[in-house]
Design an enzyme around this catalytic site. Structure first.
Site, short mmCIF file in Angstrom:
data_model
loop_
_atom_site.label_atom_id
_atom_site.label_comp_id
_atom_site.label_asym_id
_atom_site.label_seq_id
_atom_site.Cartn_x
_atom_site.Cartn_y
_atom_site.Cartn_z
N SER B 127 0.84 -1.20 0.00
CA SER B 127 0.00 0.00 0.00
C SER B 127 0.88 1.25 0.00
O SER B 127 2.00 1.24 0.50
CB SER B 127 -0.85 -0.03 1.27
OG SER B 127 -1.39 1.24 1.54
N TYR B 151 -0.74 -0.08 10.23
CA TYR B 151 -1.01 -0.77 8.96
C TYR B 151 0.15 -0.54 7.98
O TYR B 151 0.66 -1.49 7.37
CB TYR B 151 -2.32 -0.24 8.38
CG TYR B 151 -2.68 -0.74 7.00
CD1 TYR B 151 -3.29 -1.98 6.83
CD2 TYR B 151 -2.43 0.04 5.87
CE1 TYR B 151 -3.64 -2.43 5.57
CE2 TYR B 151 -2.78 -0.41 4.60
CZ TYR B 151 -3.39 -1.64 4.45
OH TYR B 151 -3.73 -2.08 3.21
N LYS B 155 2.72 -3.36 6.45
CA LYS B 155 2.91 -3.57 5.01
C LYS B 155 4.39 -3.39 4.65
O LYS B 155 4.94 -4.15 3.84
CB LYS B 155 2.05 -2.59 4.22
CG LYS B 155 0.55 -2.93 4.24
CD LYS B 155 0.26 -4.24 3.50
CE LYS B 155 -1.22 -4.55 3.37
NZ LYS B 155 -1.47 -5.88 2.79
#
Lengths: 329, 329
Positions: B127, B151, B155
């Site tokens: 992402s 998050y 990632k």
């Protein structure tokens, strides 16, 4: 204050311990307690007036980290790691010690803080191995981390965890990417980077040394004394000033092997230089070609981290700290 | 060939499944078997002539990953993750699913390869959340990853593991950083990024939508169809050409909210635009100010990844794929 050093039996850990004991404090506060942990029992330092605990601890065993932080040290130095060569040779061991061990420690601090507020300064030693070739001539602070070793990947992951745990308020972390330590004391070892130290340390002790690469190879160096200075500064720096980007490339000295040798000539004379035998090793030549040569560590400099002034100084530090001020026979 | 999709019940997973079934193959090879896994049972696709297995699997439970790879799929799409908001709200769950789950999968492939040679292509969806402000106006491929969410950290760690496991030969990984998907089908949701889709999707269906930021906010977009194209290309691209830097920022369309609205006007007329109500939300304004606006994804472009041509096209794709070709009442 209570200081915990994990990886205290290693070369940098021992020198940090000696320095903290000699200083008696850190950032203007007295050190009342020192806890020294490593896979092998660290030596208790001489001349420390506070309480010292030395303990054998394997951070990669679940439960060890919780024990280490149960007494809530104010400053934690996390220096423990297996080195690049071993992490490459033993994939499982590298990830278990360098990644899981680091995460266990970070989580132990987080969980300790769930019992009652706790937010220690945590200094993590990372490495320039987080970078992978090809590089620009001088690597800037915003260059991406694309490691080419498992060790480098593990350190880069530790950096990401450190920044996230700090952002969440679980501790106040600072990650420092150490240059190659030169002159590393002790015996010549098989690390591919060993020759950067060997070609100075051995001649200074009157011994022959082998140079396996050409004299125009450029690399990034810091003395053991500078490395200890980085650790102390990272332990006391204002966290607000660091901001959310918690991992910093430390300043170093970018020098060619030829410049190292010229410094040796200036400090120890032609006799020392003559003890260096040039014998090219194609394997080492190839490995070293993939290493960083130079950095632009603007952030660390602006935050007050200080590199060695010259290779002459790096050599004199070794003579002072390891040879009792005298060049060997 | 056997294709495994982990996270097959999500929006991108369903669209990828539909596309692979419609194509019947991948990279010129027939798909004989399709395994669809998710936390919730994925729907079995209609019209697929090969063998389909659908299964409920929680990657973060030890043992699940080994079961998933035991039949040695040739291509593995790893799309499973909990989203940014949830990973921020539940620290443990985020690390367990997004980090541990990913590592279990990578290790399961590695251990499967210890029984007999096995080196599948593994496509990992990362992402643009791996980047954290402040940014340059256009983020280049060599810009560092300093995420500002858990998050994003998870990632970025997945990317490092992917590159290292690929370098060691355990699988042939490609990580792709997806732009924000626009127009995301379905109902308006509470994600801070939801409005980028809402302000187009709702008016196209004859419904009102709220715009919580100013029209000069710039962001980085790709249609669901483009995202599926990235996944397919990542699954079939020559790994040698990718080289050791396995994680790629996908090309997207950098557009302001004003440009999105102009495209809506061209495609659906003034009547649709009038359904957008501007009602500033200071919280969303603040969150969005920290997001990337634009990239220079030179490597992905040179490797043949293709972005949408215009926002008009992004809107038409939604009308074709979600509205049966017709703009709503």
């Amino acid at each position: 204050m209570h200081v915990l050093i994990i990886g205290a039996a290693g070369m940098v850990g021992r020198k940090l311990t000696e320095r903290l004991v000699a200083d008696g404090g850190l950032g203007g506060k007295e050190i009342a307690r020192l806890t020294l942990a490593d896979m092998f029992e660290p030596a208790a330092p001489a001349g420390f007036s506070g309480k010292v605990s030395t303990l054998v601890a394997d951070l990669s065993e679940p439960g060890t980290a919780a024990r280490l932080v149960a007494d809530r040290p104010d400053v934690i130095f996390h220096l423990a790691a297996i080195v690049s060569g071993e992490a490459e040779a033993d994939f499982d061991k590298g990830y278990r010690i360098n990644l899981d061990g680091t995460r266990y420690l970070f989580d132990a601090v987080r969980l300790e803080g769930q019992k009652a507020p706790y937010r220690p300064r945590l200094v993590f030693t990372s490495s320039i191995a987080v970078f992978g070739a090809p590089f620009p001539d001088a690597i800037a602070d915003d260059f991406f981390t694309t490691p080419l070793t498992s060790y480098g990947a593990q350190k880069a992951i530790g950096e990401l965890l450190l920044a996230d745990y700090t952002r969440r308020g679980f501790f106040d972390g600072v990650g420092i990417r150490l240059p190659t330590i030169c002159i590393r004391p002790g015996k010549p070892n098989k690390a591919a980077s060993g020759f950067f130290s060997n070609i100075l340390r051995e001649p200074l002790a009157g011994q022959e040394a082998v140079l396996p690469v050409s004299t125009d190879v450029r690399h990034w160096h810091a003395s053991p004394r500078a490395a200890v200075g980085f650790l102390k500064h990272a332990a006391t720096i204002d966290g607000e000033t660091v901001g959310p980007r918690r991992n910093l490339t430390m300043p170093g000295l970018s020098a060619t092997v030829g410049e190292q040798i010229e410094a040796l000539r200036r400090v120890a004379g032609e006799k020392a230089v003559k003890l260096i035998r040039h014998e090219e090793d194609p394997t080492i030549v190839r490995i070293v070609a993939g290493w960083p040569r130079n950095f632009d560590p603007a952030r660390a400099l602006s935050l007050g981290f200080k590199a060695d002034a010259s290779f002459d100084e790096i050599i004199r530090i070794h003579i002072d700290d390891e040879l009792g001020g005298k060049i060997g026979a």
